[in-house]
Design an enzyme around this catalytic site. Structure first.
Site, mmCIF file in Angstrom:
data_model
loop_
_atom_site.group_PDB
_atom_site.id
_atom_site.type_symbol
_atom_site.label_atom_id
_atom_site.label_comp_id
_atom_site.label_asym_id
_atom_site.label_seq_id
_atom_site.Cartn_x
_atom_site.Cartn_y
_atom_site.Cartn_z
ATOM 1 N N HIS A 17 -88.665 48.017 -66.352
ATOM 2 C CA HIS A 17 -88.187 46.635 -66.198
ATOM 3 C C HIS A 17 -88.631 46.057 -64.850
ATOM 4 O O HIS A 17 -89.085 44.921 -64.764
ATOM 5 C CB HIS A 17 -86.651 46.598 -66.240
ATOM 6 C CG HIS A 17 -86.043 46.964 -67.556
ATOM 7 N ND1 HIS A 17 -84.983 47.830 -67.671
ATOM 8 C CD2 HIS A 17 -86.328 46.563 -68.827
ATOM 9 C CE1 HIS A 17 -84.640 47.945 -68.934
ATOM 10 N NE2 HIS A 17 -85.438 47.198 -69.660
ATOM 11 N N ARG A 90 -94.493 48.015 -74.972
ATOM 12 C CA ARG A 90 -94.846 49.415 -74.728
ATOM 13 C C ARG A 90 -95.782 49.972 -75.775
ATOM 14 O O ARG A 90 -96.659 50.776 -75.481
ATOM 15 C CB ARG A 90 -93.573 50.280 -74.674
ATOM 16 C CG ARG A 90 -92.801 50.131 -73.391
ATOM 17 C CD ARG A 90 -91.391 50.573 -73.543
ATOM 18 N NE ARG A 90 -90.683 49.671 -74.447
ATOM 19 C CZ ARG A 90 -89.373 49.653 -74.617
ATOM 20 N NH1 ARG A 90 -88.620 50.511 -73.982
ATOM 21 N NH2 ARG A 90 -88.815 48.789 -75.448
ATOM 22 N N SER A 128 -84.258 52.159 -71.596
ATOM 23 C CA SER A 128 -82.892 52.377 -71.120
ATOM 24 C C SER A 128 -82.229 53.486 -71.946
ATOM 25 O O SER A 128 -81.470 54.294 -71.405
ATOM 26 C CB SER A 128 -82.073 51.093 -71.255
ATOM 27 O OG SER A 128 -82.600 50.102 -70.424
HETATM 28 P P1 ADP Z 1 -83.665 44.230 -75.228
HETATM 29 O O1 ADP Z 1 -82.354 44.797 -75.724
HETATM 30 O O2 ADP Z 1 -83.674 42.729 -75.184
HETATM 31 O O3 ADP Z 1 -84.902 44.797 -75.851
HETATM 32 P P2 ADP Z 1 -84.281 45.841 -72.901
HETATM 33 O O4 ADP Z 1 -83.477 45.930 -71.656
HETATM 34 O O5 ADP Z 1 -84.387 47.060 -73.741
HETATM 35 O O6 ADP Z 1 -83.655 44.620 -73.686
HETATM 36 O O7 ADP Z 1 -85.747 45.354 -72.565
HETATM 37 C C1 ADP Z 1 -85.970 44.117 -71.915
HETATM 38 C C2 ADP Z 1 -87.457 43.834 -71.892
HETATM 39 O O8 ADP Z 1 -88.113 44.816 -71.084
HETATM 40 C C3 ADP Z 1 -88.126 43.909 -73.263
HETATM 41 O O9 ADP Z 1 -89.143 42.940 -73.309
HETATM 42 C C4 ADP Z 1 -88.720 45.287 -73.293
HETATM 43 O O10 ADP Z 1 -89.835 45.355 -74.163
HETATM 44 C C5 ADP Z 1 -89.146 45.430 -71.839
HETATM 45 N N1 ADP Z 1 -89.218 46.827 -71.443
HETATM 46 C C6 ADP Z 1 -88.294 47.798 -71.611
HETATM 47 N N2 ADP Z 1 -88.733 48.972 -71.134
HETATM 48 C C7 ADP Z 1 -89.972 48.741 -70.642
HETATM 49 C C8 ADP Z 1 -90.972 49.572 -70.023
HETATM 50 N N3 ADP Z 1 -90.792 50.883 -69.852
HETATM 51 N N4 ADP Z 1 -92.132 48.996 -69.639
HETATM 52 C C9 ADP Z 1 -92.336 47.676 -69.852
HETATM 53 N N5 ADP Z 1 -91.446 46.842 -70.433
HETATM 54 C C10 ADP Z 1 -90.286 47.363 -70.828
#
Ligand code: ADP
Length: 161
Positions: A17, A90, A128
């Site tokens: 993130h 990803r 996460s």
């Molecule tokens: P959501 O529940 O909206 O998917 P997340 O917190 O899981 O929320 O993810 C928020 C954003 O960050 C999403 O666009 C997700 O694809 C991106 N994201 C999550 N993990 C990674 C990562 N390891 N690398 C790049 N982007 C990520």
């Protein structure tokens, strides 16, 4: 002034993130990292904690702000004057899922663009939920999350024991 909204659950925030937020800060004048309230999900960390952790971890980037949001992300984007919603990709599953979201968002407001940023290869397997699983089994998460998140999770464990 070009602003973007980077919405998500961030439960907990990971290095993946942070990397996306950092890269967005170089592409846009203003970046709003938006912790979206989700009524359905039972959160791991309270939303206020996630906001505080993100604020602290991103404090070195002056054009990044962390906010709490609810409802439609496109409405949040409009409210904050953001011209685009940014999402990290990803793998192909993220691409399919996120493309669906783009089409759903267009039914609500087709005037807000979405930009996809590819995850760095080293963050391709990071989510996460992976952090929560490793933490749940007392594994080492130091390479996966910023230091303040690691500390907060360690304190959470102490309180639980
Ligand atoms: P959501 O529940 O909206 O998917 P997340 O917190 O899981 O929320 O993810 C928020 C954003 O960050 C999403 O666009 C997700 O694809 C991106 N994201 C999550 N993990 C990674 C990562 N390891 N690398 C790049 N982007 C990520």
């Amino acid at each position: 002034m070009r602003a973007c909204l980077f919405p998500g659950s961030f439960d907990p925030p990971t290095n993946g993130h942070l990397d996306i937020a950092q890269r967005l800060s170089g592409l846009f004048d203003e970046v709003y990292v938006c912790v979206m309230r989700n009524g359905e999900k039972r959160p791991f960390l309270p939303e206020e904690t996630r906001v505080e952790l993100l604020k602290d971890a991103l404090s070195g980037l002056p054009n990044v702000q962390v906010v709490l949001g609810e409802g439609f992300t496109v409405h949040m984007a409009r409210k904050l004057n953001a011209c685009a919603i940014a999402r990290g990709i990803r793998d192909e599953q993220d691409f399919v899922y996120e493309s669906r979201l783009v089409r759903a968002n267009a039914y609500v407001d087709e005037g807000v663009e979405t930009v996809f940023l590819p995850a760095r290869p080293e963050h391709g397997g990071l989510s996460s939920s992976v952090v929560r699983e490793i933490w749940g089994l007392s594994g080492d998460i130091s390479a996966l999350v910023p230091e303040n998140v690691q500390k907060a999770l360690e304190e959470m464990r102490k309180r639980e024991n």
